[in-house]
Design a protein around this motif. Sequence first.
Motif, PDB file in Angstrom:
ATOM      1  N   PRO A  22     -64.518  68.398 -29.884  1.00  0.00           N
ATOM      2  CA  PRO A  22     -65.011  68.782 -28.560  1.00  0.00           C
ATOM      3  C   PRO A  22     -64.750  67.692 -27.511  1.00  0.00           C
ATOM      4  N   ARG A  63     -60.179  76.029 -27.724  1.00  0.00           N
ATOM      5  CA  ARG A  63     -61.033  77.019 -27.028  1.00  0.00           C
ATOM      6  C   ARG A  63     -62.311  76.337 -26.519  1.00  0.00           C
ATOM      7  N   HIS A  64     -62.869  75.490 -27.354  1.00  0.00           N
ATOM      8  CA  HIS A  64     -64.109  74.811 -26.996  1.00  0.00           C
ATOM      9  C   HIS A  64     -63.903  73.902 -25.775  1.00  0.00           C
ATOM     10  N   ASP A  67     -63.530  76.111 -22.669  1.00  0.00           N
ATOM     11  CA  ASP A  67     -64.836  76.657 -22.264  1.00  0.00           C
ATOM     12  C   ASP A  67     -65.664  75.581 -21.566  1.00  0.00           C
ATOM     13  N   THR A  68     -65.593  74.369 -22.110  1.00  0.00           N
ATOM     14  CA  THR A  68     -66.372  73.277 -21.511  1.00  0.00           C
ATOM     15  C   THR A  68     -65.870  72.989 -20.096  1.00  0.00           C
TER      16      THR A  68
END
Length: 303
Positions: A22, A63-64, A67-68
């Motif tokens: 992340p 993806r994470h 999104d962040t």
Amino acid sequence: MENDPFAVSDYRGRFAPSPTGPLHFGSLVAAVGSYADAKFHHGKWLVRIEDVDVQRTVPGAARHILDTLEKLGMEWDEDVIYQNRRYKIYQEALEVLNQQGLLYPCTCSRREIADSSITGLYGFIYPGTCLNKPASTKNAHALRIQTPDEMIQFQDILKGFYAQRLRRDIGDFVLRRADGIYAYQLAVVVDDAAQNITHVVRGADLLDSTPRQIFLQRLLGYATPHYMHLPVVTNAAGEKLSKQTNAAPIDTANALRELVAALRFLGQEPPAEILDGDISSFWRWAIQNWQVNRIPNGCDRKP
Ligand code: GLU
Ligand code: ZN
């Protein structure tokens, strides 16, 4: 603004995370710095997922990260590109370099390199073993590029003059690994050119990669973008924040606080009341008041 030499609408910046986990505070600083600088100059800001090294890629991490970025109000202006879909393009660039007679196969193991190399400021300097005694290409082999002796120099917007002699300081470096994976140095150069990037704003841990990238740009006939290397965030032990040093993920439930901390780390001085606003008022302030000359350009530091 009118007198700002970089106030051009053809500014194209980018954020190029490796999806190894992340987004953490260190990568947030690079994202915020590249975004604010692009938007201050009325430019475009692109996102590229640097998943060229499949072995380091963590499923779901890209993806994470995206999104962040969305939750933090950072919008990219063109489609995201993924390096793992671009191997053909890297191979073409490699062939252009090969036609110039600059590549050679290398079958040295890590151990052999460690035993035969001197250690420079940036790691082992490959002594050219397989250049002098050509390796068989029957088995798996890496491809290295012959480095020149002349000085490669550039003016970093924050760090100022920076120069290396690649042969002396770095040595012949790998462009494709023995397992077939294209090296970051090649992929980043090809993609910065393919995306017409004019300004690279990223962490200073990549400052010493820049001469290698300029060298490749010249051989491939690409323009060299402007570079600005931001201070690197370190933890209490003085290590760069990264997945390897267990950096904490950005807490999107506290998006505004995280953004303000990143902006302050970059030396900007938002008023305390910025925390009473929302993400769009944050960005309005951050972009309008962005001042490169406030960014600390000295040593790496803790947040
Ligand atoms: N993918 C690299 C990283 O996450 C950044 C590459 C670059 O900005 O040139 O460290
Ligand atoms: Zn070798």
